[in-house]
Design a protein around this motif. Sequence first.
Motif, PDB file in Angstrom:
ATOM      1  N   THR A  44     -98.279 -24.642  74.729  1.00 47.88           N
ATOM      2  CA  THR A  44     -98.620 -25.084  73.547  1.00 47.88           C
ATOM      3  C   THR A  44     -99.919 -24.497  72.816  1.00 47.88           C
ATOM      4  OG1 THR A  44     -97.621 -27.464  74.245  1.00 47.88           O
ATOM      5  CG2 THR A  44     -99.247 -27.310  72.529  1.00 47.88           C
TER       6      THR A  44
ATOM      7  N   LYS B   3     -91.267 -28.082  71.890  1.00 51.73           N
ATOM      8  CA  LYS B   3     -89.829 -28.051  72.127  1.00 51.73           C
ATOM      9  C   LYS B   3     -89.209 -26.797  72.808  1.00 51.73           C
ATOM     10  CE  LYS B   3     -87.988 -31.328  69.255  1.00 51.73           C
ATOM     11  NZ  LYS B   3     -87.491 -32.413  69.463  1.00 51.73           N
ATOM     12  N   ASN B   4     -88.063 -27.083  73.431  1.00 55.50           N
ATOM     13  CA  ASN B   4     -87.718 -25.658  74.088  1.00 55.50           C
ATOM     14  C   ASN B   4     -86.014 -25.943  74.439  1.00 55.50           C
ATOM     15  OD1 ASN B   4     -86.574 -26.540  77.007  1.00 55.50           O
ATOM     16  ND2 ASN B   4     -88.369 -27.875  76.590  1.00 55.50           N
ATOM     17  N   ARG B   5     -85.440 -24.824  74.725  1.00 57.15           N
ATOM     18  CA  ARG B   5     -84.119 -24.852  75.003  1.00 57.15           C
ATOM     19  C   ARG B   5     -83.887 -24.230  76.433  1.00 57.15           C
ATOM     20  NH1 ARG B   5     -83.587 -20.712  70.424  1.00 57.15           N
ATOM     21  NH2 ARG B   5     -83.337 -22.456  69.229  1.00 57.15           N
ATOM     22  N   GLU B  35     -87.236 -29.428  80.985  1.00 55.36           N
ATOM     23  CA  GLU B  35     -85.997 -29.711  80.262  1.00 55.36           C
ATOM     24  C   GLU B  35     -86.132 -31.079  79.501  1.00 55.36           C
ATOM     25  OE1 GLU B  35     -82.771 -29.089  82.604  1.00 55.36           O
ATOM     26  OE2 GLU B  35     -83.109 -27.002  82.890  1.00 55.36           O
ATOM     27  N   GLY B  37     -88.708 -32.252  78.340  1.00 52.44           N
ATOM     28  CA  GLY B  37     -89.987 -32.017  77.298  1.00 52.44           C
ATOM     29  C   GLY B  37     -91.070 -33.040  77.728  1.00 52.44           C
ATOM     30  N   SER B  40     -96.021 -29.661  79.028  1.00 49.81           N
ATOM     31  CA  SER B  40     -96.186 -28.399  78.607  1.00 49.81           C
ATOM     32  C   SER B  40     -96.481 -27.280  79.323  1.00 49.81           C
ATOM     33  CB  SER B  40     -97.233 -28.103  77.620  1.00 49.81           C
ATOM     34  OG  SER B  40     -97.315 -26.953  76.832  1.00 49.81           O
ATOM     35  N   PHE B  61     -89.589 -21.599  73.850  1.00 51.96           N
ATOM     36  CA  PHE B  61     -90.475 -22.580  73.602  1.00 51.96           C
ATOM     37  C   PHE B  61     -91.100 -22.358  72.005  1.00 51.96           C
ATOM     38  CE2 PHE B  61     -90.751 -22.272  77.979  1.00 51.96           C
ATOM     39  CZ  PHE B  61     -90.876 -23.242  78.498  1.00 51.96           C
ATOM     40  N   GLU B  64     -92.653 -27.863  67.176  1.00 50.97           N
ATOM     41  CA  GLU B  64     -91.860 -28.633  66.470  1.00 50.97           C
ATOM     42  C   GLU B  64     -92.164 -28.343  64.900  1.00 50.97           C
ATOM     43  OE1 GLU B  64     -89.411 -30.674  66.708  1.00 50.97           O
ATOM     44  OE2 GLU B  64     -89.274 -32.122  65.270  1.00 50.97           O
ATOM     45  N   LYS B  67     -90.717 -23.430  63.871  1.00 50.80           N
ATOM     46  CA  LYS B  67     -89.802 -22.276  64.585  1.00 50.80           C
ATOM     47  C   LYS B  67     -89.576 -21.299  63.442  1.00 50.80           C
ATOM     48  CE  LYS B  67     -86.159 -21.250  67.415  1.00 50.80           C
ATOM     49  NZ  LYS B  67     -85.008 -20.538  66.313  1.00 50.80           N
TER      50      LYS B  67
END
Lengths: 71, 71
Positions: A44, B3-5, B35, B37, B40, B61, B64, B67
């Motif tokens: 972050t 956020k992450n995927r 995963e 969230g 961090s 990553f 919010e 992106k």
Amino acid sequence: MLKNRVKEMRARHSFTQSDLGKRVDVTRQTIAFIEKGEFSPSITLALKLAKALKIEVNELFWLEGEKEDEK
Amino acid sequence: MLKNRVKEMRARHSFTQSDLGKRVDVTRQTIAFIEKGEFSPSITLALKLAKALKIEVNELFWLEGEKEDEK
DNA sequence: ACATAATGTACATTAAACTTAACATTAAGT
DNA sequence: ACTTAATGTTAAGTTTAATGTACATTATGT
């Protein structure tokens, strides 16, 4: 091992450690610690730093000896 | 907010949480927390995850609502 | 239906990030 | 030379990441 060019990028923008700290919501000591490579900031904070310094996060922080590996 | 995927990318590689944990030297619980969230991770861990999942760290990553901002 | 792998969660503990405060040193301006 | 801003650094404290353990739930395969 983690490397970074925060100090270099900060200088390029003529930010003091305090300036940069304020922009990313940490103290100047935290900036100093990061510049010294004393610890690995959270993703972050890393993302905030990258944004403040107008550079991609992976250009600002990278793992030693791996910077060119994935090109 | 971060956020992450990770979950999505892990599935794409057919890694279990344990598999991925081993590859980046953390436990499966840490992967699960990320995963969800829940926290961090360090930039070091984020870079390792990005490498293991063959994706840029800033694609894995992001903050919010930010992106697409910097494109 | 059974066994086993994978995941979800929770709790207590350890490790590391980050803060706050303090003081010393260096750089810059007048 | 003096003042002030900026940096270097250190120590102690708080917060949060990460571990270890354990148990319950959800797939997956036979």
